[in-house]
Design a protein around this motif. Structure first.
Motif, PDB file in Angstrom:
ATOM      1  N   THR A 135       0.820  -1.202   0.000  1.00 32.90           N
ATOM      2  CA  THR A 135       0.000   0.000   0.000  1.00 32.90           C
ATOM      3  C   THR A 135       0.859   1.259   0.000  1.00 32.90           C
ATOM      4  O   THR A 135       1.911   1.311   0.641  1.00 32.90           O
ATOM      5  N   THR A 139      -4.973   1.801   0.284  1.00 35.83           N
ATOM      6  CA  THR A 139      -5.291   0.392   0.066  1.00 35.83           C
ATOM      7  C   THR A 139      -5.188  -0.406   1.357  1.00 35.83           C
ATOM      8  O   THR A 139      -6.048  -1.246   1.658  1.00 35.83           O
ATOM      9  N   GLY A 140      -4.154  -0.152   2.142  1.00 35.52           N
ATOM     10  CA  GLY A 140      -3.934  -0.930   3.356  1.00 35.52           C
ATOM     11  C   GLY A 140      -5.093  -0.882   4.323  1.00 35.52           C
ATOM     12  O   GLY A 140      -5.554  -1.911   4.820  1.00 35.52           O
ATOM     13  N   ALA A 144      -7.466  -3.985   5.228  1.00 35.59           N
ATOM     14  CA  ALA A 144      -7.504  -4.410   6.627  1.00 35.59           C
ATOM     15  C   ALA A 144      -8.939  -4.495   7.136  1.00 35.59           C
ATOM     16  O   ALA A 144      -9.343  -5.500   7.740  1.00 35.59           O
ATOM     17  N   ILE A 157       0.113  -6.779   5.205  1.00 31.91           N
ATOM     18  CA  ILE A 157       0.144  -5.491   4.507  1.00 31.91           C
ATOM     19  C   ILE A 157       1.534  -4.882   4.620  1.00 31.91           C
ATOM     20  O   ILE A 157       2.060  -4.709   5.724  1.00 31.91           O
ATOM     21  N   TYR A 159       3.802  -1.527   3.943  1.00 34.65           N
ATOM     22  CA  TYR A 159       3.675  -0.097   3.663  1.00 34.65           C
ATOM     23  C   TYR A 159       5.024   0.595   3.869  1.00 34.65           C
ATOM     24  O   TYR A 159       5.846   0.147   4.678  1.00 34.65           O
ATOM     25  N   LEU A 172      -4.221   0.693   9.274  1.00 35.50           N
ATOM     26  CA  LEU A 172      -3.677  -0.602   8.847  1.00 35.50           C
ATOM     27  C   LEU A 172      -2.819  -1.281   9.902  1.00 35.50           C
ATOM     28  O   LEU A 172      -2.442  -2.444   9.727  1.00 35.50           O
ATOM     29  N   THR A 173      -2.524  -0.596  11.024  1.00 36.64           N
ATOM     30  CA  THR A 173      -1.646  -1.200  12.035  1.00 36.64           C
ATOM     31  C   THR A 173      -2.318  -1.430  13.384  1.00 36.64           C
ATOM     32  O   THR A 173      -1.649  -1.863  14.331  1.00 36.64           O
ATOM     33  N   ALA A 181       0.759  -6.084   9.791  1.00 39.94           N
ATOM     34  CA  ALA A 181       1.334  -4.939   9.081  1.00 39.94           C
ATOM     35  C   ALA A 181       2.855  -5.014   9.129  1.00 39.94           C
ATOM     36  O   ALA A 181       3.439  -5.300  10.181  1.00 39.94           O
ATOM     37  N   CYS A 191       7.783  -2.008  -1.789  1.00 38.69           N
ATOM     38  CA  CYS A 191       6.774  -2.893  -1.186  1.00 38.69           C
ATOM     39  C   CYS A 191       6.099  -3.739  -2.263  1.00 38.69           C
ATOM     40  O   CYS A 191       5.903  -4.946  -2.102  1.00 38.69           O
ATOM     41  N   ASN A 214      -3.973  -6.274  -3.923  1.00 36.59           N
ATOM     42  CA  ASN A 214      -3.692  -5.039  -4.660  1.00 36.59           C
ATOM     43  C   ASN A 214      -4.578  -4.959  -5.893  1.00 36.59           C
ATOM     44  O   ASN A 214      -5.258  -5.907  -6.266  1.00 36.59           O
TER      45      ASN A 214
END
Length: 435
Positions: A135, A139-140, A144, A157, A159, A172-173, A181, A191, A214
């Motif tokens: 991401t 996107t991430g 998620a 994921i 990033y 995302l985390t 992540a 990435c 993706n």
């Protein structure tokens, strides 16, 4: 419907296989063996249908009978249960707001549809599905939240460290459960390269059931076509017949979906690809030479892509005919300073607070109208809620931002991320050891 690789049209697979394998071994991308033409009656009477009805008709045309009608309708109703309104700023300029989903970004359309499709097919097997995604920002978070708690799936994921906004990183985390992540000390392109290398690693694929979330995954592209038809339905309901769509473009999946909608029969006059200084495609349209370069960090971080994966799909749709492609697609590029000016103009002129990506699309839409005056409706896409970019938006304008429900709770959650260098062997070892 079968799907072929853009590198080998003789390689044909089912929709299910295209979704789960995502990236053919020949490193092409999957496309439907035939782009279906929609019923002219349906297109003429689009305002008669709900968004979900439009989505079902379009998805059914592309997917065929791989998912029974009843299941496909239920899947769409569950995944796409939020609005995507068209908001007019003037008589001939409108913004299509695509940030009303749970992650406040347009990526929700693709991520939620894809997660439901994968969940549907995964019920037929017991193996854990490992979803890999790179991401550059939005996107991430969408992936998620789209996959959070989906049985039989595990999401990893990647990033770029220091190159996503605070809210994007929190989305995302902070999930835990089946969402992991990885904070890569590199760029989005790094990435993306790690993810692609994993898909082409036979040893890794023998140990894990890998797939991608993706926009290289065809299940991400299909639902992004839906909102182009929906936008046109809203325009047509107000008496508008001609439209030019301006799309903020990074990995070129969003505008690729629009062009797929056009190829299916949606009467679009033209598309404008709006980019930041990561200008690989604009340079290609100008020179005919496709020369990727390392991505550059900008305010519009979701567009910081130096080698857009989905460009091969767009070229495939136009059969590598650059003349035909240039007749349908124009492109403009903007610096961070110009992006700030665009955000200011939107706020000062229309009291509209926009994220940097949206501001770039607005600037490109206005420039295209100056270069090509006419009576068409100019629709630019707003791909992310401005709350995700407090550092990029002027303080006065940001005060006018209304936080979506749940956004204020993110900061209180613990960050769960693994730091990693740009090293494929380290990434591969992580996947195998943490299997």
């Amino acid at each position: 419907m079968k799907f072929y690789s853009t590198n080998n049209k003789d390689l044909r697979v089912s929709f299910q296989e295209a979704v789960f394998n995502s990236l053919p071994q020949d490193k092409g991308l999957y496309m439907p063996e035939e782009i279906p033409k929609l019923d002219p009656y349906f297109l003429k009477h689009l305002p008669m249908y709900s968004f979900q009805e439009i989505a079902f008709t379009v998805a059914k045309a592309i997917i065929g009978n791989d998912i029974p009608d009843k299941d496909l309708k239920a899947l769409i109703d569950d995944a796409l249960n939020f609005d995507s309104p068209l908001r007019f700023l003037s008589a001939d300029t409108a913004v299509l707001e695509l940030f009303h989903g749970p992650s406040y970004a347009f990526k929700d359309f693709g991520a939620r549809f894809m997660s439901r499709v994968m969940g549907y097919f995964s019920k037929q097997g017991d193996d854990l599905l490992d979803v890999l995604v790179a991401t550059s920002g939005d996107t991430g978070g969408a992936v998620a939240l789209g996959f959070l708690g989906v049985e039989g799936t595990r999401v990893t994921i990647l990033y770029p460290k220091g190159k996503v906004s605070k809210v994007q990183e929190e989305q995302l985390t902070t999930n835990g459960q089946n969402i992991r992540a990885i904070e890569v000390d590199g760029t989005f392109d790094d990435c993306q390269a790690l993810v692609k290398q994993a898909f082409n690693d036979q040893e890794l694929n023998q140990s894990l059931r890998l797939t991608s979330a993706n926009s290289i995954n065809i299940a991400r592209l299909i639902p992004q076509t839906f909102y182009y038809f929906w936008a046109y339905a809203q325009l047509k309901a107000q008496g508008q017949q001609e439209v030019v769509f301006t799309v903020p473009s990074g990995n070129f999946g969003n505008i690729g979906a629009g062009l797929l909608a056009y190829k299916m029969g949606l009467p679009v006059t033209h598309f404008v690809a709006a980019t930041n200084v990561n200008d690989t495609v604009p340079r290609f349209l100008e020179t005919g030479l496709y020369e990727p370069k390392p991505s550059v960090q900008t305010l519009a971080n979701a567009m910081d892509v130096g080698n857009p994966s989905n460009w091969v799909r767009i070229q495939d749709m136009f059969q590598q005919d650059q003349v035909a492609l240039k007749a349908m697609v124009s492109s403009y590029t903007y610096t961070d300073e110009e992006t700030k000016q665009g955000m200011s103009e939107l706020f000062d002129s229309f009291n509209y607070v926009a994220c940097p990506h949206t501001a770039i699309a607005y600037l490109a839409s206005q420039q295209y109208r100056k270069d090509h005056p006419g009576t068409y409706a100019s629709v630019f896409l707003s791909t992310a809620h401005p709350c995700k970019f407090p550092e990029a938006i002027a303080e006065e304008a940001f005060k006018a931002v209304k936080l979506p429900k749940g956004a204020e709770l993110l900061a209180d959650k613990a960050k769960l991320a693994t730091e990693m260098p740009v090293d494929y062997q380290v990434f591969k070892t992580y996947l195998l050891v943490n299997n």
